[in-house]
Design a protein around this motif. Sequence first.
Motif, PDB file in Angstrom:
ATOM      1  N   ARG A 167      -2.018  -0.010 -11.958  1.00 35.11           N
ATOM      2  CA  ARG A 167      -3.198  -0.668 -11.397  1.00 35.11           C
ATOM      3  C   ARG A 167      -4.195   0.374 -10.904  1.00 35.11           C
ATOM      4  O   ARG A 167      -5.416   0.201 -11.046  1.00 35.11           O
ATOM      5  N   HIS A 170      -5.996   1.703 -13.997  1.00 35.27           N
ATOM      6  CA  HIS A 170      -6.879   0.742 -14.680  1.00 35.27           C
ATOM      7  C   HIS A 170      -7.203  -0.370 -13.691  1.00 35.27           C
ATOM      8  O   HIS A 170      -6.687  -1.480 -13.779  1.00 35.27           O
ATOM      9  N   GLY A 173      -7.803  -4.057 -14.548  1.00 36.22           N
ATOM     10  CA  GLY A 173      -6.730  -4.834 -15.157  1.00 36.22           C
ATOM     11  C   GLY A 173      -5.907  -5.594 -14.139  1.00 36.22           C
ATOM     12  O   GLY A 173      -5.756  -5.172 -12.988  1.00 36.22           O
ATOM     13  N   ASP A 174      -5.387  -6.738 -14.566  1.00 37.25           N
ATOM     14  CA  ASP A 174      -4.505  -7.532 -13.725  1.00 37.25           C
ATOM     15  C   ASP A 174      -3.069  -7.233 -14.138  1.00 37.25           C
ATOM     16  O   ASP A 174      -2.572  -7.774 -15.123  1.00 37.25           O
ATOM     17  N   PHE A 175      -2.406  -6.376 -13.389  1.00 37.06           N
ATOM     18  CA  PHE A 175      -1.039  -5.965 -13.726  1.00 37.06           C
ATOM     19  C   PHE A 175      -0.022  -6.893 -13.077  1.00 37.06           C
ATOM     20  O   PHE A 175       0.931  -6.463 -12.428  1.00 37.06           O
ATOM     21  N   ARG A 179       3.067 -10.416 -17.164  1.00 35.20           N
ATOM     22  CA  ARG A 179       2.613  -9.891 -18.455  1.00 35.20           C
ATOM     23  C   ARG A 179       3.736  -9.155 -19.193  1.00 35.20           C
ATOM     24  O   ARG A 179       3.768  -9.117 -20.425  1.00 35.20           O
ATOM     25  N   SER A 224      -0.885  -7.297 -23.235  1.00 30.33           N
ATOM     26  CA  SER A 224      -2.340  -7.387 -23.321  1.00 30.33           C
ATOM     27  C   SER A 224      -2.823  -8.779 -23.704  1.00 30.33           C
ATOM     28  O   SER A 224      -4.022  -9.063 -23.648  1.00 30.33           O
ATOM     29  N   ASP A 233      -6.304  -8.730 -22.164  1.00 33.21           N
ATOM     30  CA  ASP A 233      -6.880  -7.463 -21.701  1.00 33.21           C
ATOM     31  C   ASP A 233      -6.219  -6.306 -22.450  1.00 33.21           C
ATOM     32  O   ASP A 233      -5.145  -5.843 -22.072  1.00 33.21           O
ATOM     33  N   GLY A 235      -6.877  -3.361 -22.344  1.00 28.63           N
ATOM     34  CA  GLY A 235      -6.773  -2.188 -21.479  1.00 28.63           C
ATOM     35  C   GLY A 235      -5.425  -2.052 -20.808  1.00 28.63           C
ATOM     36  O   GLY A 235      -5.049  -0.949 -20.389  1.00 28.63           O
ATOM     37  N   ILE A 236      -4.678  -3.148 -20.707  1.00 30.87           N
ATOM     38  CA  ILE A 236      -3.357  -3.109 -20.067  1.00 30.87           C
ATOM     39  C   ILE A 236      -2.421  -2.184 -20.832  1.00 30.87           C
ATOM     40  O   ILE A 236      -1.839  -1.247 -20.273  1.00 30.87           O
ATOM     41  N   THR A 237      -2.245  -2.450 -22.127  1.00 31.97           N
ATOM     42  CA  THR A 237      -1.308  -1.639 -22.904  1.00 31.97           C
ATOM     43  C   THR A 237      -1.849  -0.233 -23.142  1.00 31.97           C
ATOM     44  O   THR A 237      -1.078   0.727 -23.241  1.00 31.97           O
ATOM     45  N   ALA A 239      -3.525   1.463 -20.974  1.00 29.16           N
ATOM     46  CA  ALA A 239      -3.251   2.187 -19.730  1.00 29.16           C
ATOM     47  C   ALA A 239      -1.803   2.658 -19.686  1.00 29.16           C
ATOM     48  O   ALA A 239      -1.516   3.789 -19.274  1.00 29.16           O
TER      49      ALA A 239
END
Length: 278
Positions: A167, A170, A173-175, A179, A224, A233, A235-237, A239
């Motif tokens: 977090r 990124h 992003g909602d970690f 997920r 993601s 998102d 950007g999750i993976t 990151a």
Amino acid sequence: MGTVTALRRYPVKSMLGEAGREMRVTEHGLAGDRAYAVLDATGAVGSVKHPRKWGGLLACRSSWDGAGAPRVELPDGTTLHAGDAELDLRLSTLLGREVTLSDRPPLKATLERAVPEYEGGVPDVVREEAYVDATGTSVTAGGVAAGSFFDFGMAHLVTTASLERLRAAHPAGDFDARRFRPNLVADVPGGPGFPEDAWVGRTVRVGEVLFRVTVPTPRCVVPSLAHHDLPADPGITRAVAREHRVPVLTLGRLSCLGVYLDVLEPGTVRVGDAVTVG
């Protein structure tokens, strides 16, 4: 060392699952976890690791009813039980081809994974064997753990410390742990980091249950994707791949979060149980 803050299981592979305050753990993992999967005529096991082909599964929710029977809530809110011919028909319509819900892994089951563009998403040797399928996706195909619908380990754990570390990398992003589809989420104090990296090869006691930590958990595209109220998102993976690539067996440095566990001593785990590393 830490405390269990969430328990989840996924009665049907690649569907949304259910949370609980306590769950029984057998030698094969959390009871009722990945007990069923959606199969097509080729023997492929439904997995949203190939979103273009199986992404509709993540719009369904699986759970166990009070009588111990699996049920599926479809995207329109309809709930049907495993074994109901109407469920297979509705799932076939959702996915655009004939499929069935089964609790029997095929002898030669295949599991397809979309190949991400960034490094660390799949082993280099596997990337070299990728092919473009009818959906226009670059994919690889492998198997599932023998006699099961698990990808590898019998249980999966992530820590809040690792989620906080990502977090920070990124912030947009909602970690949310959901997920990453873990069975156990452990709150580990001491600041952001990846504490579970040091647990590989060691034992972890969670309440009545003794686990052995086997390997870090390689991450695919699934975190993601949109999950119920969590938006898509990419950007999750990315990151994870940027911040945490670690050696996994002989496969090289892979994008990982969390660890896989095998069960040494079955029992019951509960939210609030202490997590102790041996």
